[in-house]
Motif scaffolding. Structure first.
Motif, PDB file in Angstrom:
ATOM      1  N   VAL A  75      29.727  18.399  78.818  1.00 15.12           N
ATOM      2  CA  VAL A  75      30.022  19.886  78.506  1.00 15.12           C
ATOM      3  C   VAL A  75      31.250  20.564  77.194  1.00 15.12           C
ATOM      4  O   VAL A  75      31.883  19.347  76.459  1.00 15.12           O
ATOM      5  CB  VAL A  75      30.219  19.872  80.170  1.00 15.12           C
ATOM      6  CG1 VAL A  75      32.141  19.738  79.588  1.00 15.12           C
ATOM      7  CG2 VAL A  75      30.352  22.120  79.423  1.00 15.12           C
ATOM      8  N   GLU A  76      30.161  21.645  76.474  1.00 12.92           N
ATOM      9  CA  GLU A  76      30.761  21.635  75.599  1.00 12.92           C
ATOM     10  C   GLU A  76      32.182  22.561  75.170  1.00 12.92           C
ATOM     11  O   GLU A  76      32.253  23.157  77.077  1.00 12.92           O
ATOM     12  CB  GLU A  76      30.163  22.742  74.006  1.00 12.92           C
ATOM     13  CG  GLU A  76      28.664  22.213  73.578  1.00 12.92           C
ATOM     14  CD  GLU A  76      27.458  22.774  72.535  1.00 12.92           C
ATOM     15  OE1 GLU A  76      28.695  24.064  72.738  1.00 12.92           O
ATOM     16  OE2 GLU A  76      27.208  22.601  73.092  1.00 12.92           O
ATOM     17  N   LEU A  77      32.982  22.287  75.041  1.00  8.40           N
ATOM     18  CA  LEU A  77      34.554  23.622  75.036  1.00  8.40           C
ATOM     19  C   LEU A  77      35.028  23.873  74.281  1.00  8.40           C
ATOM     20  O   LEU A  77      34.876  24.048  72.722  1.00  8.40           O
ATOM     21  CB  LEU A  77      35.709  21.604  75.002  1.00  8.40           C
ATOM     22  CG  LEU A  77      35.534  21.104  75.723  1.00  8.40           C
ATOM     23  CD1 LEU A  77      36.488  19.184  75.174  1.00  8.40           C
ATOM     24  CD2 LEU A  77      35.716  21.305  77.427  1.00  8.40           C
ATOM     25  N   GLY A  78      35.198  25.172  74.922  1.00  5.65           N
ATOM     26  CA  GLY A  78      34.901  25.971  73.917  1.00  5.65           C
ATOM     27  C   GLY A  78      36.946  27.218  74.042  1.00  5.65           C
ATOM     28  O   GLY A  78      37.230  27.036  74.763  1.00  5.65           O
ATOM     29  N   THR A  79      37.761  27.928  72.950  1.00  2.00           N
ATOM     30  CA  THR A  79      38.023  28.868  72.523  1.00  2.00           C
ATOM     31  C   THR A  79      37.904  29.970  73.001  1.00  2.00           C
ATOM     32  O   THR A  79      37.663  30.563  71.586  1.00  2.00           O
ATOM     33  CB  THR A  79      39.544  28.406  72.309  1.00  2.00           C
ATOM     34  OG1 THR A  79      38.942  28.508  70.459  1.00  2.00           O
ATOM     35  CG2 THR A  79      39.355  27.049  72.321  1.00  2.00           C
ATOM     36  N   ALA A  80      38.169  30.978  73.725  1.00  2.69           N
ATOM     37  CA  ALA A  80      37.265  32.960  73.238  1.00  2.69           C
ATOM     38  C   ALA A  80      38.364  33.797  74.542  1.00  2.69           C
ATOM     39  O   ALA A  80      38.747  33.662  74.577  1.00  2.69           O
ATOM     40  CB  ALA A  80      36.280  32.761  73.956  1.00  2.69           C
TER      41      ALA A  80
END
Length: 269
Positions: A75-80
């Motif tokens: 799974v890709e890991l993001g900051t938003a």
């Protein structure tokens, strides 16, 4: 979005604030990590965290995603999003590159600019000596981009005794620059993100400029972004949606949801 601007959904992810109890913060952070693991098991393409300073939510998303990188595989890991007004671009570039390396190139770093929330109340703690001269404009984001792309951060390189120095941020993660996202809420910020070759994060928080209908506002931002992006119509856009479960909500819960939506309407239209 109007039918004329609609496109098939390419990827599906979810975002969490990562709330915790002040008396037991570990439990809340552990719950966030388990949620990310579950998201991968369920087949989500990405999982994102929000930044919360001086609140009971994730204040250090980079640390949390570093932990998540070792507990997930695909799974890709993001900051938003990471509000850059709280950050030193050079140090943040190092942290982002480190997590991207640890995750095997799965990091999606979303950022935004502007003064920190409640800046007048926190400035003495955050920037005691430089508060009046800090630049919270797009220049701050440009500095971060340049450093992540490998531009020089220093003119020192080579050996000094046993120590070896690099002109650019280390570790350098070549693919990270293509996974940098900008949280835009206006036409000017959408245009800027496109001109920088970033990806676009858009959500329910938008500024009404050329239209008053929410779908038209958001569509105008996406069109402006792609019109100024090197990849044109192939430039990546992420649309954040707030899901409110009303099917099992009580009458009082639905009333709270409706009151909250009415309160936010002026901000979104």
């Amino acid at each position: 979005m109007t039918a004329a601007g609609a496109r098939p959904l390419r990827k599906l992810g979810f975002l969490t604030i990562g709330l915790f109890d002040e008396a037991d913060p570990r439990a809340g952070h552990e719950a966030t990590l388990k949620l990310m693991e579950l998201g991968e098991q369920l087949g989500f393409d990405s999982t994102w965290v929000r930044h919360r300073h001086l609140q009971y939510g994730i204040s250090s998303p980079i640390a949390v995603l570093a932990a998540a990188s070792q507990r997930t595989r695909h799974v890709e890991l993001g900051t938003a999003v990471i509000p850059l007004g709280w950050e030193n671009p050079l140090r943040l570039a190092e942290d982002l590159a480190t997590v991207d390396i640890l995750s095997g190139g799965r990091l999606n770093a979303g950022v935004s600019v502007g003064p920190p929330m409640h800046f007048d109340r926190v400035r003495r703690s955050l920037y005691p000596d430089t508060a009046d001269t800090e630049d919270f404009s797009h220049t701050r984001a440009r500095r971060l981009l340049d450093l992540i792309r490998g531009e020089a951060a220093s003119d020192v390189d080579g050996f000094e005794g046993f120590e070896e120095f690099s002109r650019r941020v280390q570790p350098h993660s070549p693919g990270l620059s293509s996974r940098m996202w900008y949280g835009a809420g206006s036409l000017s910020s959408a245009r800027w993100a496109g001109e920088q070759g970033m990806n676009l994060l858009t959500s329910s928080v938008v500024k009404a400029e050329d239209a008053t209908d929410f779908a038209e506002i958001q569509l105008s931002h996406i069109r402006t972004f792609r019109a100024h992006h090197p990849d044109g119509d192939r430039a990546r856009v992420s649309q954040g949606l707030v899901v409110i479960p009303t099917d099992t909500a009580t009458a009082s819960q639905r009333a709270r949801y409706e009151a909250y939506a009415r309160q936010r309407t002026p901000r979104t239209t």
